[in-house]
Motif scaffolding. Structure first.
Motif, PDB file in Angstrom:
ATOM      1  N   TRP A  16      22.160  24.761  -8.884  1.00 56.80           N
ATOM      2  CA  TRP A  16      20.893  24.102  -8.577  1.00 56.80           C
ATOM      3  C   TRP A  16      19.751  24.760  -9.339  1.00 56.80           C
ATOM      4  O   TRP A  16      18.895  24.081  -9.889  1.00 56.80           O
ATOM      5  N   GLU A  17      19.763  26.092  -9.416  1.00 59.09           N
ATOM      6  CA  GLU A  17      18.719  26.815 -10.157  1.00 59.09           C
ATOM      7  C   GLU A  17      18.785  26.485 -11.648  1.00 59.09           C
ATOM      8  O   GLU A  17      17.764  26.221 -12.274  1.00 59.09           O
ATOM      9  N   VAL A  18      19.968  26.489 -12.207  1.00 59.96           N
ATOM     10  CA  VAL A  18      20.130  26.200 -13.644  1.00 59.96           C
ATOM     11  C   VAL A  18      19.670  24.776 -13.959  1.00 59.96           C
ATOM     12  O   VAL A  18      18.991  24.540 -14.957  1.00 59.96           O
ATOM     13  N   GLN A  19      20.017  23.836 -13.096  1.00 62.80           N
ATOM     14  CA  GLN A  19      19.656  22.434 -13.315  1.00 62.80           C
ATOM     15  C   GLN A  19      18.232  22.126 -12.851  1.00 62.80           C
ATOM     16  O   GLN A  19      17.741  21.011 -13.063  1.00 62.80           O
ATOM     17  N   LYS A  20      17.606  23.096 -12.211  1.00 59.41           N
ATOM     18  CA  LYS A  20      16.239  22.931 -11.674  1.00 59.41           C
ATOM     19  C   LYS A  20      16.146  21.751 -10.713  1.00 59.41           C
ATOM     20  O   LYS A  20      15.143  21.037 -10.673  1.00 59.41           O
ATOM     21  N   GLY A  21      17.235  21.525  -9.965  1.00 58.79           N
ATOM     22  CA  GLY A  21      17.250  20.470  -8.955  1.00 58.79           C
ATOM     23  C   GLY A  21      17.390  19.063  -9.506  1.00 58.79           C
ATOM     24  O   GLY A  21      17.263  18.087  -8.774  1.00 58.79           O
ATOM     25  N   ARG A  22      17.688  18.932 -10.782  1.00 52.96           N
ATOM     26  CA  ARG A  22      17.753  17.621 -11.441  1.00 52.96           C
ATOM     27  C   ARG A  22      19.196  17.128 -11.527  1.00 52.96           C
ATOM     28  O   ARG A  22      20.089  17.841 -11.980  1.00 52.96           O
ATOM     29  N   TYR A  29      15.015  14.370  -9.229  1.00 52.43           N
ATOM     30  CA  TYR A  29      15.033  15.716  -8.659  1.00 52.43           C
ATOM     31  C   TYR A  29      15.364  15.639  -7.177  1.00 52.43           C
ATOM     32  O   TYR A  29      14.901  14.736  -6.472  1.00 52.43           O
ATOM     33  N   ARG A  32      18.487  21.002  -2.747  1.00 53.41           N
ATOM     34  CA  ARG A  32      19.861  21.472  -2.918  1.00 53.41           C
ATOM     35  C   ARG A  32      20.823  20.795  -1.943  1.00 53.41           C
ATOM     36  O   ARG A  32      21.943  20.441  -2.319  1.00 53.41           O
ATOM     37  N   GLN A  55      28.909  20.893 -11.992  1.00 57.22           N
ATOM     38  CA  GLN A  55      27.507  20.523 -11.975  1.00 57.22           C
ATOM     39  C   GLN A  55      27.213  19.954 -10.599  1.00 57.22           C
ATOM     40  O   GLN A  55      28.130  19.621  -9.853  1.00 57.22           O
TER      41      GLN A  55
END
Length: 71
Positions: A16-22, A29, A32, A55
């Motif tokens: 979730w952090e890597v994808q920035k919630g996207r 967006y 989590r 992912q």
């Protein structure tokens, strides 16, 4: 909480952090807890549980993706 569940929570938090919630499929967006884990290459097609093959997707996108790849 057993070790496997705790590990899954840590991995989901990292994703979730890597994808920035996207969501990578629809671009929206999400919080989590609104996202579900997805195998980029489905396990049914030889994909693994390695983090490089994981992912997070929003639930509607993950359900419509099913066991397909996005390629």
């Amino acid at each position: 909480m057993n070790k496997n569940v705790a590990r899954k929570h840590r991995i989901n938090a990292l994703l979730w952090e890597v994808q920035k919630g996207r969501c990578p499929r629809c671009g929206q967006y999400f919080a989590r807890n609104e996202m579900t884990r997805d195998h980029i290459i489905p396990k049914s097609k030889g994909g693994t549980d390695r983090i490089e093959n994981l992912q997070l997707m929003c639930q509607p996108c993950n359900q419509t993706k099913d066991d397909r790849t996005d390629e």
